[in-house]
Scaffold this active site. Structure first.
Site, PDB file in Angstrom:
ATOM      1  N   LYS A 133       0.827  -1.206   0.000  1.00 12.49           N
ATOM      2  CA  LYS A 133       0.000   0.000   0.000  1.00 12.49           C
ATOM      3  C   LYS A 133       0.862   1.256   0.000  1.00 12.49           C
ATOM      4  CE  LYS A 133      -3.292   2.953   0.551  1.00 12.49           C
ATOM      5  NZ  LYS A 133      -4.322   3.287  -0.425  1.00 12.49           N
ATOM      6  N   CYS A 155      -3.764  10.855   0.440  1.00 15.65           N
ATOM      7  CA  CYS A 155      -2.998   9.615   0.245  1.00 15.65           C
ATOM      8  C   CYS A 155      -1.564   9.898  -0.182  1.00 15.65           C
ATOM      9  CB  CYS A 155      -3.645   8.758  -0.849  1.00 15.65           C
ATOM     10  SG  CYS A 155      -5.356   8.427  -0.614  1.00 15.65           S
TER      11      CYS A 155
END
Ligand code: SAJ
Length: 442
Positions: free
Chosen positions: A221, A275
C-alpha cells in the site's frame, strides 16, 4: 476456531463490525450489508451515527450509488451505527477504518488507531478476526496493533483472536466501484488467517485477493502511493528543466510516452490529497533506523511540495516584467480543491500557494466552483486583480472566457499550473502567460 469462523463467513452468519464510518469505512460497511451480513458500524461522532441510522449519507462529494445503498441497508436493518464499543462483544469480524495521518515531522499519528484498539480489545469476542484497513507504516501490525490487542484482551495472537491487514484502494468519487473492482492484498497473521480474509472479501471484491503476510500488505500500500509520488515528481522536475531550456513539457511528455514502457505523469501546481502526500512518509517511517539511505522518496516529496512555491515564482517574474511588484497585488486563485472536479481540499497545493502569497504581501482572491466558501462569479472576483493563477484543472476552467477575464483583470497576467489554457491563444489576445513547464516568451 478459525475453520468455524470461515464457515460462518461463507454462510454470512458471521456478525461484522466496522470501526470508523468515514469515506472508506462507510462504503465497506454498506457493501457487506448489501451482501447479506448483519453489520454494526462504530462511529464516535453522534451526529454521523444519527445520520447513518436514518439512512442519510454524511459523505460529501459525488459518490455514485452510495446514498441509495446506505438508505437501503439502513432501512433493511442490515447496517446499524453506534458509538458504544460494548456492542462489539458479539462480533466475529471487526474491520478498522480510522484515520492514520502524519504530522509536520512526517511521523504517523496513531491516536485514532490506538484508541480504537484500546476500546475494542477488552470486549473482543474469543476467536474473533480483526482486520486493519487503514494505511499504516510497514511494521505497525507487529509493533503496535498486535501488542495492543494482546495486552487489552489478555489473549494471544492466533489462539484467542486472529489479525490481518487489508489496505484499501479507494479513490474519491469512485468509492463503491473501486471496492468491488480493484484487487486487494489480504495480509494475514498466518496463512490460514489470510485464507479466511479472502473468504470474507470474496463477498464484495470481484478481483484478485492476494494472500500475503503483514509486512507485505503494509509495503504494497505505501509503495504503490510512493511510486505515484515519485513519478509525479519526475514529471515536475522535467517541467523545471523545460522552463530553463525553452522546451514545452507537455510536448516533451507526449513524445516521451511514445517510447515503449514510458509513462511520464503530469507535471502540475503541486500534489495534494489524503494519500499521496502522506503514504510515502509512512513508508519512510517504517524503515527508519535500519540504516537504509533513503534519498529518492524524500526528494520526490520535496520536489512536489515545492511546486506551489514555483507557481509563485512564475507569478512574481511575470508581474515584474509588467513593472509590477507582488506586494499589494490582488491575485485571483482559480481552484482550491486538491483534485480536478472535486470539493476535497485536504492538503491542497492551493493552501501552500495562498500562504506564500500572503507572506509576500499579496492578497489572494480564491475561487473554486466545488468548494462552498469559494464559489461565485470568477470574473467578478477577478475584477481589479493584477493576475490570475490556475491551480486546479476543474472542468469549468477549461472553458474560461479569456477575453472576458482580461477585461476584469487590471493586468493581463495568467500563470497556468495545469495547462488548462492554450498559451498561444492567451498570448494572441494580449495575456502575459506563464505556464508550468513552458518556455518564457519575453
Ligand atoms: N497529480 C499530479 N500529476 C499526476 C497525477 C496527480 O500532479 O500525474 C496530483 C493531483 O493534482 C492531486 C494529487 O497529485 O493533487 C493526487 O492525485 P491522485 O490522482 O493520485 O488522486 P488521489 O489523491 O485521490 O489518489 C488516489 C490514490 N488511491 C488510494 O490511495 C487508494 C492513488 O493510489 C490512486 O492512484 C489515485 O487515487 C487515482 O489513480 O485516482
Amino acid at each position: 476456531m478459525l475453520p468455524e469462523l470461515k464457515k460462518k463467513i461463507e454462510s454470512k452468519q458471521a456478525r461484522l463490525a466496522v470501526i470508523g464510518l468515514g469515506y472508506v469505512g462507510l462504503p465497506v460497511a454498506c457493501m457487506f450489508a448489501r451482501a447479506g451480513f448483519d453489520v454494526l458500524g462504530v462511529e464516535l461522532r453522534p451526529a454521523r451515527v444519527e445520520q447513518i441510522n436514518a439512512g442519510v449519507s454524511p459523505i460529501e462529494g459525488d459518490e455514485p450509488g452510495l446514498a441509495d445503498l446506505l438508505a437501503e441497508v439502513a432501512a433493511g436493518g442490515k447496517l446499524r451505527a453506534t458509538s458504544d464499543y460494548a456492542q462489539l462483544g458479539d462480533c466475529d469480524v471487526v474491520l478498522i477504518d480510522v484515520e492514520t495521518p502524519v504530522d509536520d515531522q512526517h511521523t504517523p499519528r496513531y491516536q485514532a488507531l490506538r484508541s480504537a484498539l484500546g476500546s475494542l480489545a477488552p470486549v473482543l469476542k474469543v476467536g474473533a478476526l480483526v482486520i486493519v484497513e487503514s494505511t499504516i507504516a510497514p511494521g505497525t501490525m507487529l509493533k503496535v496493533v498486535c501488542p495492543l490487542l494482546e495486552q487489552g484482551s489478555g489473549r494471544q495472537l492466533n489462539q484467542g483472536f486472529y489479525l490481518g491487514n487489508c489496505p484499501e484502494r479507494v479513490m474519491p468519487g469512485k468509492l463503491l466501484a473501486n471496492l468491488s473492482t480493484l484487487s486487494r492484498v489480504v495480509g494475514g497473521g498466518s496463512p490460514e488467517t489470510a485464507a479466511v480474509m479472502a473468504a470474507l472479501y470474496a463477498h464484495i471484491v470481484k478481483a484478485d485477493l492476494d494472500p500475503a503476510d503483514w509486512i507485505t500488505a503494509e509495503l504494497v500500500k505505501t509503495v504503490e502511493n510512493a511510486y505515484r509520488d515519485v513519478q509525479i515528481a519526475f514529471a515536475n522536475e522535467v517541467a523545471l528543466i523545460c522552463e530553463a531550456l525553452g522546451g514545452d513539457v507537455w510536448k516533451v511528455r507526449e513524445l516521451v510516452n511514445k517510447s515503449p514502457y514510458r509513462q511520464m505523469h503530469l507535471p502540475g501546481a503541486g500534489v495534494g490529497g489524503h494519500c499521496i502526500p502522506k503514504d510515502p512518509w509512512l513508508l519512510v517511517y517504517g524503515v527508519q533506523g535500519q540504516g537504509v539511505p533513503l534519498r529518492l522518496i524524500p526528494a520526490a516529496r520535496a520536489v512536489n511540495d515545492g511546486m506551489p512555491r514555483h507557481m509563485v515564482e512564475l507569478l512574481v517574474s511575470a508581474l515584474a516584467e509588467q513593472g509590477r511588484g507582488i506586494a499589494g497585488a490582488r491575485i485571483l486563485v482559480l481552484g482550491y480543491a486538491y483534485l480536478e472536479d472535486s470539493d476535497d481540499t485536504r492538503n491542497s497545493p492551493s493552501t501552500a500557494l495562498v500562504t506564500r502569497l500572503k507572506e509576500l504581501g499579496a492578497t489572494p482572491v480564491i475561487h473554486d466552483p466545488y468548494v462552498p466558501e469559494y464559489q461565485g462569479d470568477l470574473y467578478e472576483l477577478g475584477r481589479g486583480c493584477q493576475a490570475a493563477v490556475v491551480m486546479v484543472s476543474h472542468r469549468a476552467y477549461k472553458g474560461l472566457d479569456l477575453a472576458k477575464l482580461a477585461q476584469a483583470l487590471s493586468l493581463p497576467v495568467l500563470v497556468d499550473g495545469r495547462r488548462v489554457v492554450d498559451a498561444n491563444y492567451a498570448r494572441s489576445i494580449g495575456y502575459h502567460y506563464r505556464g508550468i513547464g513552458q518556455e518564457t516568451i519575453r
